[in-house]
Design an enzyme around this catalytic site. Structure first.
Site, PDB file in Angstrom:
ATOM      1  CB  ILE A  94      -2.023 -60.463  43.056  1.00 13.65           C
ATOM      2  CG1 ILE A  94      -0.767 -60.823  43.860  1.00 13.65           C
ATOM      3  CG2 ILE A  94      -2.100 -58.959  42.852  1.00 13.65           C
ATOM      4  CD1 ILE A  94       0.541 -60.454  43.202  1.00 13.65           C
ATOM      5  CD  GLU A  95      -7.024 -57.133  39.774  1.00 10.79           C
ATOM      6  OE1 GLU A  95      -6.556 -56.430  40.686  1.00 10.79           O
ATOM      7  OE2 GLU A  95      -7.506 -56.682  38.729  1.00 10.79           O
ATOM      8  CE1 TYR A  99      -4.160 -63.875  27.329  1.00  7.53           C
ATOM      9  CE2 TYR A  99      -2.597 -62.361  28.332  1.00  7.53           C
ATOM     10  CZ  TYR A  99      -2.896 -63.324  27.390  1.00  7.53           C
ATOM     11  OH  TYR A  99      -1.932 -63.714  26.519  1.00  7.53           O
ATOM     12  CB  VAL A 102      -1.630 -61.926  38.983  1.00  2.00           C
ATOM     13  CG1 VAL A 102      -0.198 -61.566  39.358  1.00  2.00           C
ATOM     14  CG2 VAL A 102      -1.873 -61.593  37.513  1.00  2.00           C
ATOM     15  CE  LYS A 117      -1.760 -62.136  32.744  1.00  3.63           C
ATOM     16  NZ  LYS A 117      -1.692 -60.854  32.085  1.00  3.63           N
ATOM     17  CG  ASP A 212      -5.453 -53.218  27.965  1.00  2.00           C
ATOM     18  OD1 ASP A 212      -6.221 -52.224  27.974  1.00  2.00           O
ATOM     19  OD2 ASP A 212      -5.657 -54.227  28.666  1.00  2.00           O
TER      20      ASP A 212
HETATM   21  N1  LIG Z   1       4.526 -58.505  38.225  1.00  2.00           N
HETATM   22  C1  LIG Z   1       3.504 -58.199  39.026  1.00  2.00           C
HETATM   23  N2  LIG Z   1       3.710 -57.914  40.330  1.00  2.00           N
HETATM   24  C2  LIG Z   1       2.681 -57.608  41.147  1.00  2.00           C
HETATM   25  N3  LIG Z   1       1.406 -57.538  40.755  1.00  2.00           N
HETATM   26  C3  LIG Z   1       1.130 -57.807  39.467  1.00  2.00           C
HETATM   27  C4  LIG Z   1       2.154 -58.160  38.535  1.00  2.00           C
HETATM   28  N4  LIG Z   1       1.582 -58.356  37.330  1.00  2.00           N
HETATM   29  C5  LIG Z   1       0.278 -58.140  37.496  1.00  2.00           C
HETATM   30  N5  LIG Z   1      -0.014 -57.818  38.775  1.00  2.00           N
HETATM   31  C6  LIG Z   1      -1.341 -57.488  39.326  1.00  2.00           C
HETATM   32  O1  LIG Z   1      -2.308 -58.315  38.743  1.00  2.00           O
HETATM   33  C7  LIG Z   1      -3.266 -57.529  38.013  1.00  2.00           C
HETATM   34  C8  LIG Z   1      -3.693 -58.280  36.769  1.00  2.00           C
HETATM   35  O2  LIG Z   1      -2.557 -58.558  35.951  1.00  2.00           O
HETATM   36  P1  LIG Z   1      -2.642 -58.423  34.370  1.00  2.00           P
HETATM   37  O3  LIG Z   1      -3.119 -57.063  34.034  1.00  2.00           O
HETATM   38  O4  LIG Z   1      -1.347 -58.859  33.802  1.00  2.00           O
HETATM   39  O5  LIG Z   1      -3.754 -59.525  34.094  1.00  2.00           O
HETATM   40  P2  LIG Z   1      -5.000 -59.524  33.111  1.00  2.00           P
HETATM   41  O6  LIG Z   1      -5.707 -60.785  33.338  1.00  2.00           O
HETATM   42  O7  LIG Z   1      -4.496 -59.290  31.743  1.00  2.00           O
HETATM   43  O8  LIG Z   1      -5.841 -58.323  33.634  1.00  2.00           O
HETATM   44  P3  LIG Z   1      -6.954 -57.449  32.873  1.00  2.00           P
HETATM   45  O9  LIG Z   1      -7.479 -58.241  31.753  1.00  2.00           O
HETATM   46  O10 LIG Z   1      -7.929 -57.175  33.963  1.00  2.00           O
HETATM   47  O11 LIG Z   1      -6.213 -56.229  32.423  1.00  2.00           O
HETATM   48  C9  LIG Z   1      -2.564 -56.210  37.713  1.00  2.00           C
HETATM   49  O12 LIG Z   1      -3.489 -55.161  37.563  1.00  2.00           O
HETATM   50  C10 LIG Z   1      -1.704 -56.043  38.974  1.00  2.00           C
HETATM   51  O13 LIG Z   1      -2.476 -55.515  40.022  1.00  2.00           O
END
Ligand SMILES: Nc1ncnc2c1ncn2[C@@H]1O[C@H](COP(=O)(O)OP(=O)(O)OP(=O)(O)O)[C@@H](O)[C@H]1O
Ligand SMILES: [Mg+2]
Length: 464
Positions: A94-95, A99, A102, A117, A212
């Protein structure tokens, strides 16, 4: 003669008058208590900022167990070993954030679709990142329909492969809005905002600040339900507040007290972010898009005017406020009313209460839920009536939307994670968060657009 009766009151009417006053007083007191104890639908609500005594009273009233010393017993999950990630089939990426990475996955025993994640654990360093611990700890403590549900923690082949398994949510608001030609309807904005406030009130009632809140951390399912996600910067707070790092919250959503270097802050930083999200939902464009910390604060002043001792008592004593230069020929502020001509006065009023300079004057999440904006027409749209959007995360092929990143320390971890810790260091680190992140705003990669950021963080504010 009645001894209790004062000598100057020998008329019958005086007695009647006194009795009437007493009854009125009683009535007012009762109404006040009822107001305090009831939510929008008559449900019981807890206070937003309970002092210890108050929270004790509420917990006791709710039949919650307190220890003999008066401490509140928190639910603690039973200790058991984590399952393996092999129980899940990986479907698509997903992305990748600052941190974690996902993925969408399927529970092979139940067939349920979930989000996994994978937490980034630096191989070169020993110990578990404190932000990962906090993300797990805070998510486990929260159970609310508008907060993403943590199902379990699973592990891969080695200790650095740790995954948070969550309910899968089809959209995130940032991506959804990037694909929309028109902003959300007023009725839809109200529903989204009300759900976000409800989740935030729950966090704050449970002594957790998110730190955040932004549109990419707000997920929305196909039933129009908002789920707050990404607790990577969340932490418990105390009353009175302990010093914490001001290098939190993604720049565009960061409260002025944080930009000015305040180390003593609280739930109000989340409320400011909600004000920015509200503005963004109304126009489909981020409300205050600064390029650096100094540029961000200047843009805030352009929108809301310059603070002074009456609007924000004591702000000059904040570390970065001492010597900011505000030009004598100050540009007049853009009024919120002029920027949002299509919303009602109640809408502008709520926005301005969320975006108060002085954190003490900022509305609380619980108060905002009761704001007349949600009661006037157009009424909030029932979540089930939201249009269906195509889920890009399920497809696995969504385009990159330019979006600011959460504050990151120089080695690529989120701000408060600049030190990797062994589990035994955890409690100590909680107390030392401020120390960990010194100097304030001094990380070269702390803000947005850092590579081109000539002004850089750690600015000084001088009042002309
Ligand atoms: N439970 C979920 N279901 C579907 N998509 C999700 C879920 N949790 C996160 N995502 C997707 O993954 C992306 C990144 O998740 P998250 O914000 O938890 O990670 P991060 O590494 O902390 O991101 P950042 O540091 O860029 O804010 C979210 O913006 C969302 O698009
Ligand atoms: Mg995120």
């Amino acid at each position: 003669m009645d001894k209790k009766r004062p000598r100057w009151r020998d008329e019958e009417e005086d007695d009647a008058l006194l009795e009437r006053r007493r009854q009125e007083k009683e009535k007012k007191k009762k109404a006040k208590l009822e107001k305090k104890g009831k939510g929008i639908n008559g449900e019981h609500i807890a206070s937003h900022k309970p002092g210890l005594t108050k929270i004790h009273q509420e917990k006791k009233a709710a039949g919650i167990d307190l220890t003999s010393s008066g401490l509140i017993r928190f639910k603690a999950p039973h200790i058991r070993s984590c399952r393996s990630v092999e129980n899940y089939e990986r479907l698509n990426h997903i992305e990748e954030g600052a941190y974690g990475v996902v993925f969408r996955g399927r529970d092979m025993s139940t067939g349920e679709i979930v989000a996994l994640k994978k937490l980034k654990v630096d191989k070169d360093q020993h110990g578990f990142p404190i932000t990962s611990l906090r993300e797990i700890e805070t998510l486990m403590a929260l159970d609310h329909p508008n907060i993403v549900h943590l199902k379990e923690i699973v592990i891969g082949g080695s200790l650095d492969q740790i995954y948070i398994v969550m309910e899968f949510v089809e959209h995130d608001l940032k991506y959804l809005m990037a694909d929309m030609r028109e902003p959300f309807l007023q009725s839809e904005v109200k529903t989204i905002l009300h759900q976000l406030l409800s989740a935030t009130a729950h966090m704050h009632d449970n002594w957790i600040i998110h730190r955040d809140l932004k549109t990419s951390n707000l997920l929305m399912n196909t039933e129009g339900m908002i789920k707050v996600a990404d607790f990577g910067l969340a932490r418990y707070f105390s009353d009175p507040v302990a010093p914490m790092t001001p290098l939190v919250v993604t720049l565009w959503y960061r409260a002025p007290e944080l930009l000015l270097g305040a180390k003593h802050y609280s739930t109000e930083v989340d409320i400011w972010s909600i004000g920015c999200i509200f503005g963004e939902l109304l126009t489909n464009k981020p409300l205050i898009e600064g390029k650096s910390e100094i540029n961000q604060i200047m843009k805030i002043f352009e929108l809301l005017g310059y603070p002074d001792e009456s609007s924000w008592p004591g702000f000059r004593s904040l570390p970065n406020a001492k010597s900011i230069h505000i030009p004598k020929d100050r540009q007049p502020k853009t009024s919120l009313r002029a920027k949002f001509p299509y919303i009602t006065s109640a809408g502008v009023d709520l926005l301005s209460r969320l975006l108060q300079f002085d954190p003490k004057k900022r509305i609380t999440a619980q108060e905002a839920l009761e704001h007349p904006y949600f009661k006037e027409d157009p009424k909030p749209k029932p979540p089930g009536e939201f249009p269906s959007f195509l889920s890009k995360t399920s497809e696995g092929g969504r385009r990159k939307v330019p979006s600011p990143r959460a504050p990151v320390a120089s080695h690529g971890w989120k701000a408060s994670n600049s030190k990797l810790l062994g589990l035994s260091d955890y409690e100590e680190a909680e107390e030392e968060e401020e120390e960990e992140n010194k100097p304030i705003l001094a990380s070269p990669t702390s803000g947005l657009f850092n590579e081109n950021d000539k002004l850089g963080p750690g600015f000084q504010l001088r009042l002309g």
